[in-house]
Design an enzyme around this catalytic site. Structure first.
Site, mmCIF file in Angstrom:
data_model
loop_
_atom_site.group_PDB
_atom_site.id
_atom_site.type_symbol
_atom_site.label_atom_id
_atom_site.label_comp_id
_atom_site.label_asym_id
_atom_site.label_seq_id
_atom_site.Cartn_x
_atom_site.Cartn_y
_atom_site.Cartn_z
ATOM 1 N N ILE A 150 -1.977 32.926 45.715
ATOM 2 C CA ILE A 150 -1.405 34.041 44.847
ATOM 3 C C ILE A 150 -2.290 34.607 44.003
ATOM 4 C CG2 ILE A 150 0.579 34.709 43.324
ATOM 5 C CD1 ILE A 150 2.207 32.299 44.476
ATOM 6 N N ASP A 169 -11.007 28.628 37.982
ATOM 7 C CA ASP A 169 -10.608 27.814 38.844
ATOM 8 C C ASP A 169 -11.632 26.748 39.285
ATOM 9 O OD1 ASP A 169 -9.392 26.348 41.224
ATOM 10 O OD2 ASP A 169 -8.058 28.086 41.728
ATOM 11 N N ARG A 230 4.673 28.673 36.695
ATOM 12 C CA ARG A 230 5.658 27.651 36.465
ATOM 13 C C ARG A 230 5.869 27.776 34.771
ATOM 14 N NH1 ARG A 230 7.415 27.904 40.210
ATOM 15 N NH2 ARG A 230 8.058 26.179 42.086
ATOM 16 N N GLU A 259 15.169 26.116 32.935
ATOM 17 C CA GLU A 259 15.808 27.265 33.646
ATOM 18 C C GLU A 259 17.049 26.795 34.056
ATOM 19 O OE1 GLU A 259 13.063 28.553 36.889
ATOM 20 O OE2 GLU A 259 11.661 28.790 35.501
ATOM 21 N N HIS A 278 12.968 34.143 37.534
ATOM 22 C CA HIS A 278 12.546 33.290 38.508
ATOM 23 C C HIS A 278 12.703 33.934 39.834
ATOM 24 C CE1 HIS A 278 10.838 29.092 39.631
ATOM 25 N NE2 HIS A 278 10.410 30.043 40.567
#
Ligand code: NAD
Ligand code: MLT
Length: 310
Positions: A150, A169, A230, A259, A278
């Site tokens: 993503i 990363d 997340r 959530e 979400h």
């Protein structure tokens, strides 16, 4: 005949695939105690993010051979408990990549131009052009944390909008980052330089509350943060305080520590904050992709064929 329980809404195409080899029962929104009662009847369980598959549910699933997550994150499944019981856990690593990346880009632009609030204002009968002076993303710096599937797509599109891309990363090579037109940097540099920060990492012990009071204090006052990865990667209390005090400019969040989102000061921050429930993977295309991907894997395992595990 084998039995499959579908415990979250799944595209019909997935149900049709499963029905080739099994009796499919669709029972969404079940409380945990109900799920524990019925799970012993089933050979397979298919779900999205709405069902939390705990150790207790897994231990009750004495016939379970496979649990299929129609999406990427398997963090709502106790994978070690499933593994101990010999149950395969599968997911759809790529089916919703584009959907989540496009949601991220939509959030970034909406936040910059106050689209949700301006829209609500016109619908409320107003014509207020002064309150919604936005900012351009052109030539701004985007910090991408997590340059996986993503994050890479977000970086590629943002690059085409003439943004400068910094990426953090530790598991990605410089060559891959170069090919994507990104500069790999450390977190400290990214926090200090970015005008926008977007998160595309899994939630792990290392990434939990990665964005906290201390790291927020290192960012520019104009920074806007987007989280379509997340909940829990951002400390929401610290984020609210940083936005309220003007330490940072705003945030767009698709995922939350709890959530559905309960009572939260995030709702009180006006046009500086955008909240979606979400929705990252909620496109027709992505839901078809993930349903096919996971239903085929469940079907194959029920037919005795090997599966790819998550
Ligand atoms: P991916 O595995 O392709 O990419 C994740 C990247 O994060 C990898 O490149 C990995 O090296 C990197 N990473 C891991 N730990 C890191 C750390 N501590 N610091 C920096 N980088 C780290 O995953 P993806 O498909 O790109 O998904 C990214 C996230 O988005 C996941 O959390 C996934 O669950 C979530 N997601 C959310 C939605 C939604 O509906 N909002 C939809 C799809 C995916
Ligand atoms: C995922 O991990 O794939 C996302 O959270 C999307 C979803 O399950 O709807």
């Amino acid at each position: 005949m084998a039995k499959v329980l579908v415990s979250d809404p799944i595209d019909q195409v997935g149900i049709e695939i499963l029905s080739q080899v099994a009796q499919v029962d669709i029972k969404t929104g079940l409380p945990a105690e109900e799920l524990i009662k019925i799970i012993p009847e089933y050979d397979a369980l298919m779900l999205r993010s709405g069902t939390r598959v705990t150790q207790e549910i897994i231990e009750a699933g004495t016939q379970l051979k496979i649990i299929g997550r129609a999406g990427v994150g398997v963090d709502n499944i106790d994978v070690p408990a499933a593994t101990r019981q010999g149950i395969i856990v599968v997911n759809s690593p790529e089916g919703n990549t584009i959907a989540a990346a496009e949601h991220t880009l939509a959030m970034m632009l909406s936040l910059s131009r106050y689209i949700p609030d301006a829209n609500a204002s016109v619908k409320a009968g107003k014509w207020d052009r002064k309150s919604y002076i936005g900012s351009e993303v052109y030539k701004k710096t985007l910090g991408v944390i997590g340059l996986g599937k993503i994050g890479s797509h977000v970086a590629t599109v943002a690059k085409a909008m003439n943004m400068k891309i910094l990426a953090y990363d530790p598991f990605i090579s410089k060559e891959r980052a170069d090919r994507l037109g990104c500069t790999l940097v450390d977190l400290e540099f990214l926090f200090a330089e970015a005008d926008y920060i977007t998160l595309h990492i899994p939630k792990t012990p290392e990434t939990t509350h990665l964005i906290n009071a201390e790291t927020l204090a290192k960012m520019k006052p104009n920074v806007r943060i987007i989280n379509c990865a997340r909940g829990g990667i951002i400390d929401e209390e610290a984020l609210v305080e940083a936005i309220e005090s003007g330490k940072i400019a705003g945030a767009a969040l698709d995922v939350f520590e709890q959530e559905p989102l309960g009572e939260s000061r995030l709702r009180e921050l006006g046009s500086k904050v955008i909240l979606t429930p979400h929705l990252g993977a909620s496109t027709e295309e992505a839901q078809v992709n993930v349903a096919i991907d996971v239903a085929e894997q469940i079907r194959d395992v029920l037919l005795g064929l090997p599966a790819r595990s998550a």
